[in-house]
Design a protein around this motif. Sequence first.
Motif, PDB file in Angstrom:
ATOM      1  N   GLU A   1       0.877  -1.290  -0.357  1.00 31.64           N
ATOM      2  CA  GLU A   1       0.137  -0.183  -0.241  1.00 31.64           C
ATOM      3  C   GLU A   1       0.809   0.982   0.182  1.00 31.64           C
ATOM      4  OE1 GLU A   1      -2.994   0.477   3.316  1.00 31.64           O
ATOM      5  OE2 GLU A   1      -3.850  -1.695   2.522  1.00 31.64           O
ATOM      6  N   LEU A   2       2.056   1.527   1.257  1.00 24.48           N
ATOM      7  CA  LEU A   2       2.814   2.698   0.587  1.00 24.48           C
ATOM      8  C   LEU A   2       3.932   3.480  -0.301  1.00 24.48           C
ATOM      9  CD1 LEU A   2       4.034   4.609   2.186  1.00 24.48           C
ATOM     10  CD2 LEU A   2       6.267   3.195   3.160  1.00 24.48           C
ATOM     11  N   LEU A   3       4.387   1.771  -1.057  1.00 22.64           N
ATOM     12  CA  LEU A   3       4.580   1.717  -2.621  1.00 22.64           C
ATOM     13  C   LEU A   3       3.487   2.254  -3.350  1.00 22.64           C
ATOM     14  CD1 LEU A   3       6.942   1.148  -4.358  1.00 22.64           C
ATOM     15  CD2 LEU A   3       5.843  -1.301  -5.189  1.00 22.64           C
ATOM     16  N   SER A   4       2.201   1.743  -3.728  1.00 27.13           N
ATOM     17  CA  SER A   4       1.306   2.067  -4.676  1.00 27.13           C
ATOM     18  C   SER A   4       0.780   3.651  -4.529  1.00 27.13           C
ATOM     19  CB  SER A   4      -0.333   1.321  -4.776  1.00 27.13           C
ATOM     20  OG  SER A   4       0.230  -0.456  -4.377  1.00 27.13           O
ATOM     21  N   GLY A   5       0.470   3.958  -2.965  1.00 31.39           N
ATOM     22  CA  GLY A   5       0.590   4.882  -2.583  1.00 31.39           C
ATOM     23  C   GLY A   5       1.529   6.460  -2.857  1.00 31.39           C
ATOM     24  N   THR A   6       2.473   5.699  -2.543  1.00 31.83           N
ATOM     25  CA  THR A   6       3.690   6.789  -2.921  1.00 31.83           C
ATOM     26  C   THR A   6       3.816   6.934  -4.681  1.00 31.83           C
ATOM     27  OG1 THR A   6       5.311   6.232  -1.165  1.00 31.83           O
ATOM     28  CG2 THR A   6       6.142   7.247  -2.821  1.00 31.83           C
ATOM     29  N   TYR A   7       3.792   6.584  -5.620  1.00 28.06           N
ATOM     30  CA  TYR A   7       3.581   5.999  -6.812  1.00 28.06           C
ATOM     31  C   TYR A   7       2.538   6.784  -7.217  1.00 28.06           C
ATOM     32  CZ  TYR A   7       4.513   4.916 -11.371  1.00 28.06           C
ATOM     33  OH  TYR A   7       5.498   5.004 -12.897  1.00 28.06           O
ATOM     34  N   ALA A   8       1.300   6.671  -6.343  1.00 30.92           N
ATOM     35  CA  ALA A   8      -0.243   7.527  -6.969  1.00 30.92           C
ATOM     36  C   ALA A   8       0.543   8.697  -6.689  1.00 30.92           C
ATOM     37  CB  ALA A   8      -1.030   6.678  -6.493  1.00 30.92           C
ATOM     38  N   GLY A   9       0.580   8.971  -5.672  1.00 27.99           N
ATOM     39  CA  GLY A   9       1.558  11.343  -5.520  1.00 27.99           C
ATOM     40  C   GLY A   9       1.749  11.533  -6.722  1.00 27.99           C
ATOM     41  N   LEU A  10       2.813  10.440  -7.400  1.00 28.91           N
ATOM     42  CA  LEU A  10       3.786  10.938  -8.294  1.00 28.91           C
ATOM     43  C   LEU A  10       2.789  11.376  -9.781  1.00 28.91           C
ATOM     44  CD1 LEU A  10       6.559   9.104  -7.660  1.00 28.91           C
ATOM     45  CD2 LEU A  10       6.083  11.509  -7.148  1.00 28.91           C
ATOM     46  N   GLN A  11       1.425  11.526  -9.845  1.00 28.12           N
ATOM     47  CA  GLN A  11       0.566  11.051 -11.147  1.00 28.12           C
ATOM     48  C   GLN A  11       0.361  12.495 -11.659  1.00 28.12           C
ATOM     49  OE1 GLN A  11      -3.595  10.468 -11.155  1.00 28.12           O
ATOM     50  NE2 GLN A  11      -3.107   8.380 -12.647  1.00 28.12           N
ATOM     51  N   ALA A  12       0.169  13.353 -10.694  1.00 27.56           N
ATOM     52  CA  ALA A  12      -0.075  14.546 -11.511  1.00 27.56           C
ATOM     53  C   ALA A  12       1.307  15.231 -12.881  1.00 27.56           C
ATOM     54  CB  ALA A  12      -0.502  15.588 -10.668  1.00 27.56           C
ATOM     55  N   ARG A  13       2.177  15.154 -12.061  1.00 24.15           N
ATOM     56  CA  ARG A  13       3.535  14.895 -12.224  1.00 24.15           C
ATOM     57  C   ARG A  13       3.865  14.418 -13.514  1.00 24.15           C
ATOM     58  NH1 ARG A  13       4.592  15.997  -7.042  1.00 24.15           N
ATOM     59  NH2 ARG A  13       5.217  18.189  -6.431  1.00 24.15           N
ATOM     60  N   GLN A  14       3.858  12.878 -13.099  1.00 27.41           N
ATOM     61  CA  GLN A  14       3.998  12.732 -14.668  1.00 27.41           C
ATOM     62  C   GLN A  14       2.900  12.590 -15.934  1.00 27.41           C
ATOM     63  OE1 GLN A  14       3.615   7.739 -13.750  1.00 27.41           O
ATOM     64  NE2 GLN A  14       4.184   8.722 -11.365  1.00 27.41           N
ATOM     65  N   LEU A  15       1.721  13.044 -15.505  1.00 22.21           N
ATOM     66  CA  LEU A  15       0.926  13.440 -16.600  1.00 22.21           C
ATOM     67  C   LEU A  15       1.020  14.377 -17.555  1.00 22.21           C
ATOM     68  CD1 LEU A  15      -3.213  12.278 -14.903  1.00 22.21           C
ATOM     69  CD2 LEU A  15      -2.070  11.065 -16.460  1.00 22.21           C
ATOM     70  N   ARG A  16       1.963  15.331 -16.437  1.00 19.11           N
ATOM     71  CA  ARG A  16       2.711  16.460 -17.172  1.00 19.11           C
ATOM     72  C   ARG A  16       3.755  16.350 -18.153  1.00 19.11           C
ATOM     73  NH1 ARG A  16       3.625  21.338 -12.810  1.00 19.11           N
ATOM     74  NH2 ARG A  16       4.607  22.648 -14.321  1.00 19.11           N
ATOM     75  N   VAL A  17       4.459  15.918 -18.116  1.00 19.63           N
ATOM     76  CA  VAL A  17       5.349  15.348 -17.850  1.00 19.63           C
ATOM     77  C   VAL A  17       5.106  14.440 -19.871  1.00 19.63           C
ATOM     78  CG1 VAL A  17       7.032  16.166 -16.507  1.00 19.63           C
ATOM     79  CG2 VAL A  17       6.770  13.726 -17.568  1.00 19.63           C
ATOM     80  N   GLY A  18       4.372  13.366 -19.303  1.00 14.83           N
ATOM     81  CA  GLY A  18       4.231  12.916 -20.196  1.00 14.83           C
ATOM     82  C   GLY A  18       3.643  13.206 -21.719  1.00 14.83           C
ATOM     83  N   LEU A  19       2.272  14.150 -20.689  1.00  9.19           N
ATOM     84  CA  LEU A  19       2.286  15.285 -21.953  1.00  9.19           C
ATOM     85  C   LEU A  19       2.950  15.826 -22.796  1.00  9.19           C
ATOM     86  CD1 LEU A  19      -0.796  15.581 -23.350  1.00  9.19           C
ATOM     87  CD2 LEU A  19      -1.611  16.978 -21.404  1.00  9.19           C
ATOM     88  N   ALA A  20       4.427  16.667 -21.935  1.00  3.58           N
ATOM     89  CA  ALA A  20       4.408  17.328 -22.723  1.00  3.58           C
ATOM     90  C   ALA A  20       5.851  16.430 -23.306  1.00  3.58           C
ATOM     91  CB  ALA A  20       5.409  18.286 -22.074  1.00  3.58           C
ATOM     92  N   ALA A  21       6.035  15.223 -23.622  1.00  4.29           N
ATOM     93  CA  ALA A  21       6.778  14.515 -24.369  1.00  4.29           C
ATOM     94  C   ALA A  21       6.342  14.154 -25.104  1.00  4.29           C
ATOM     95  CB  ALA A  21       7.179  13.320 -23.534  1.00  4.29           C
ATOM     96  N   LEU A  22       5.028  14.068 -25.429  1.00  7.49           N
ATOM     97  CA  LEU A  22       3.943  13.585 -26.615  1.00  7.49           C
ATOM     98  C   LEU A  22       4.107  14.912 -27.617  1.00  7.49           C
ATOM     99  CD1 LEU A  22       0.853  11.833 -25.696  1.00  7.49           C
ATOM    100  CD2 LEU A  22       2.995  10.863 -25.868  1.00  7.49           C
TER     101      LEU A  22
END
Length: 212
Positions: free
Chosen positions: A144-165
Amino acid sequence: MRNAALSGRERAYNYVKDQVLISLPATGAFLNEQELADRIGVSRTPVREALLMLQAEGLVEMVPKRGAHVPAMSGRQIAELMDLRGVLERHAASRTLVAGSAPIAAMRDALAQQEMLAESAQAREFIVWDSRFHQILIDAAGSELLSGTYAGLQARQLRVGLAALFATANRQRHVCGEHQAIIDALDGGDEVLAHAKIDEHLEITLQILLRA
């Protein structure tokens, strides 16, 4: 009243984080509290509370007399994000391979959704599925800790992922190929190769963003 205010704050928080912050035009912009309140259907108070929560997460900056500013991510911040993702994803890959629980079928399903979107103009939806693809692997590790930590990065991941596209041609198709390579390594039970393909995928994205 307390529960209603909390509900409004949560609605505002989720809207800004999931809809506003990941859009490319948002970077560098100032967010208008009243406009957000009107869009969400709440008063300005829960919007302000949500923005303060997002400031605590480092996603916005509150500037006196100007409001909430959406800062661009620096090269260092992007590199740190990719480094952290690599640590978490490699760990998850190792744990699932040892446990025999690598989520091959679920990852293939997520990839299939991405492949259907690869030639469309639905870049945001493609990146949402990209995030799900990686979260599936993380969740399969059973922490749960691993999943929660990773999920907490989602907004940043979506921003950089969209920029890369938008920074390179045919990135969607290349992402699908990189994801397929990760699946193949996991399906073959090859931990070293799985780590290498995860690192390769993240490094390619990082270099695209640093050149942009």
